[in-house]
Design a protein around this motif. Structure first.
Motif, PDB file in Angstrom:
ATOM      1  N   LEU A  62      28.380 -11.287  22.332  1.00 46.17           N
ATOM      2  CA  LEU A  62      29.143 -11.318  23.572  1.00 46.17           C
ATOM      3  C   LEU A  62      29.679 -12.722  23.785  1.00 46.17           C
ATOM      4  CD1 LEU A  62      26.906  -9.217  26.015  1.00 46.17           C
ATOM      5  CD2 LEU A  62      28.880  -8.480  24.696  1.00 46.17           C
ATOM      6  N   LYS A  66      25.060 -12.829  29.224  1.00 48.63           N
ATOM      7  CA  LYS A  66      24.744 -11.427  29.497  1.00 48.63           C
ATOM      8  C   LYS A  66      24.814 -11.076  30.978  1.00 48.63           C
ATOM      9  CE  LYS A  66      19.751 -12.401  29.401  1.00 48.63           C
ATOM     10  NZ  LYS A  66      18.473 -12.129  28.704  1.00 48.63           N
ATOM     11  N   CYS A  69      27.955  -9.539  31.790  1.00 50.80           N
ATOM     12  CA  CYS A  69      28.319  -8.377  30.975  1.00 50.80           C
ATOM     13  C   CYS A  69      27.451  -7.157  31.253  1.00 50.80           C
ATOM     14  CB  CYS A  69      28.224  -8.734  29.491  1.00 50.80           C
ATOM     15  SG  CYS A  69      29.310 -10.092  28.987  1.00 50.80           S
ATOM     16  N   PHE A  89      23.872  -5.134  21.931  1.00 53.07           N
ATOM     17  CA  PHE A  89      24.711  -4.521  22.960  1.00 53.07           C
ATOM     18  C   PHE A  89      24.801  -3.014  22.760  1.00 53.07           C
ATOM     19  CE2 PHE A  89      28.826  -3.328  24.873  1.00 53.07           C
ATOM     20  CZ  PHE A  89      28.559  -3.710  26.175  1.00 53.07           C
TER      21      PHE A  89
END
Length: 405
Positions: A62, A66, A69, A89
């Protein structure tokens, strides 16, 4: 497709139909489920999050921490690193769907969706002819449905390999080879770095200006730092702070062939959706000459390319890091009030998630997973209000359920 449902056998689907089982579609389905609204998720691939699973390179993580996200209702596991890998993910997506009770229909390719006025519903025709009807349609196929593959003059005569990043996995297979990477976004930069680390000799095509920022500033993620500053200052002031910090950290990127746009990175993102590149080590290899920056390609030759400045160079392979586009225009026939001809929302974030006649869109905001989460919450709230009204008994003596997630 108007009236087609009356002339053919059609199955009514309770609640909403959601097209796409990526993060956006799963988020919309989970938010609806939390409010007691059923949804049927249609996915043409054989698994959820198929783009992340099958069309990304091995080293992908990513780009943002996090916490920016996470999808609604479920955080990442505590043991995950700040920047989860693609496999982590995908595992999170699997857990997310299971926790929300979302079970997509895989192998369900939508060939056409249109509003059927006679039925007062969206008619969705699948490959094979099956016809579904639903009061609400949520388009969740996203901005990255179809790879962009620019056609360069002479490409057919090239003797080497031409591939898009959707098919690229690792630089190991290119070890010792000269590779031209077309595109200098996050994917192009990371693929160039990966090639370099596997002993390849990459050249990176940079046609336009680009903002490159360090992934972290002052011990914080650059994105998080920018979000905090935007609560205090205008976007123009924040951009000046970011660019000053970037110059201290990275130096003058213009000297490396990476000229910056006149508009600042955050303002440019708001205006055009263009995301600044977050450097994960590529600039260091450009500075040492391990990654070569080159200009625009004019044409492809039998053994390489001819650049716009007239210079020619031989290459063993060409990798297209040229991004993706929406596929919505190919199957949605009544989305004119929401989508442009290119399949992107006409109304910018945060108000582009709702159309007319029960049409919704999630994951097209050009704001990543954070934008998709915002869309999903808005959609679930709006559909739930309609669902509640449709389900309410005529008698006022019946208690209604609590309208909270």
């Amino acid at each position: 497709m108007d009236g087609e449902a009356q002339g053919r056998r059609a199955a009514w689907v309770p609640g909403a139909i959601i097209v796409g089982a990526g993060p956006s579609g799963l988020a919309a389905a989970a938010c609806l489920a939390a409010r007691g609204v059923p949804a049927t998720v249609l996915e043409m691939a054989d698994s959820l999050a198929s783009t992340w699973r099958h069309r990304t390179y091995d080293r992908l993580t990513l780009h943002l921490p996090k916490r920016f996200c996470e999808l609604p209702l479920l955080p990442f596991p505590e043991g995950y690193p700040a920047y989860p890998s693609k496999d982590q993910f995908v595992a999170y997506m699997e857990d997310y769907a299971a926790a929300a009770g979302v079970a997509p229909r895989f192998g369900a390719r939508v060939e056409e969706a249109a509003f059927d006025a006679a039925a007062g519903a969206w008619a969705v025709r699948l490959a094979g002819g099956e016809l579904l009807l639903a009061r609400w349609l949520v388009v969740a196929t996203g901005e990255n449905a179809v790879p962009r593959r620019p056609e360069f003059p002479g490409a057919a005569q090239f003797e080497g390999r031409v591939t898009h990043t959707c098919d690229y996995k690792s630089g190991e297979e290119f070890s010792g080879r000269k590779v031209l990477v077309v595109g200098c976004g996050n994917s192009g930069m990371e693929v160039s770095l990966d090639l370099c680390r596997h002993g390849a000799k990459p050249s990176l095509v940079v046609r336009n200006t680009v903002h490159v920022l360090p992934r972290e500033m002052f011990g914080l993620s650059t994105f998080g730092f920018a979000m905090a500053l935007l609560k205090l200052f205008s976007v123009q002031v924040v951009d000046r702070i970011l660019l000053a910090a970037a110059r201290l950290t990275l130096g003058d990127t213009g000297k490396l062939g990476l000229r910056r746009p006149k508009t600042g990175p955050m303002e440019l993102k708001n205006l055009t959706g263009r995301t600044p590149v977050l450097d994960v080590g590529t600039l260091g290899h450009i500075k040492t000459g391990k990654i070569k920056v080159v200009g625009a390609v004019k044409e492809v030759t039998q053994r390489g390319v001819r650049f716009a400045d007239g210079k020619e160079e031989q290459f063993d392979a060409i990798i297209l890091a040229t991004g993706y586009r929406s596929d919505v225009p190919s199957w949605l026939k009544d989305g004119g009030d929401v989508f442009t001809r290119e399949g992107m929302p006409k109304v910018p974030f945060p108000n582009g998630w709702k159309g007319n006649k029960g049409l919704y869109t999630v994951g097209f905001s050009q704001r990543g997973l954070l934008g998709a989460s915002s869309d999903a919450l808005n959609i679930a709230r709006d559909i739930h209000c309609q669902w509640k009204d449709m389900s309410r008994p005529a008698s006022n003596n019946v208690l209604q359920s609590n309208d909270t997630v």
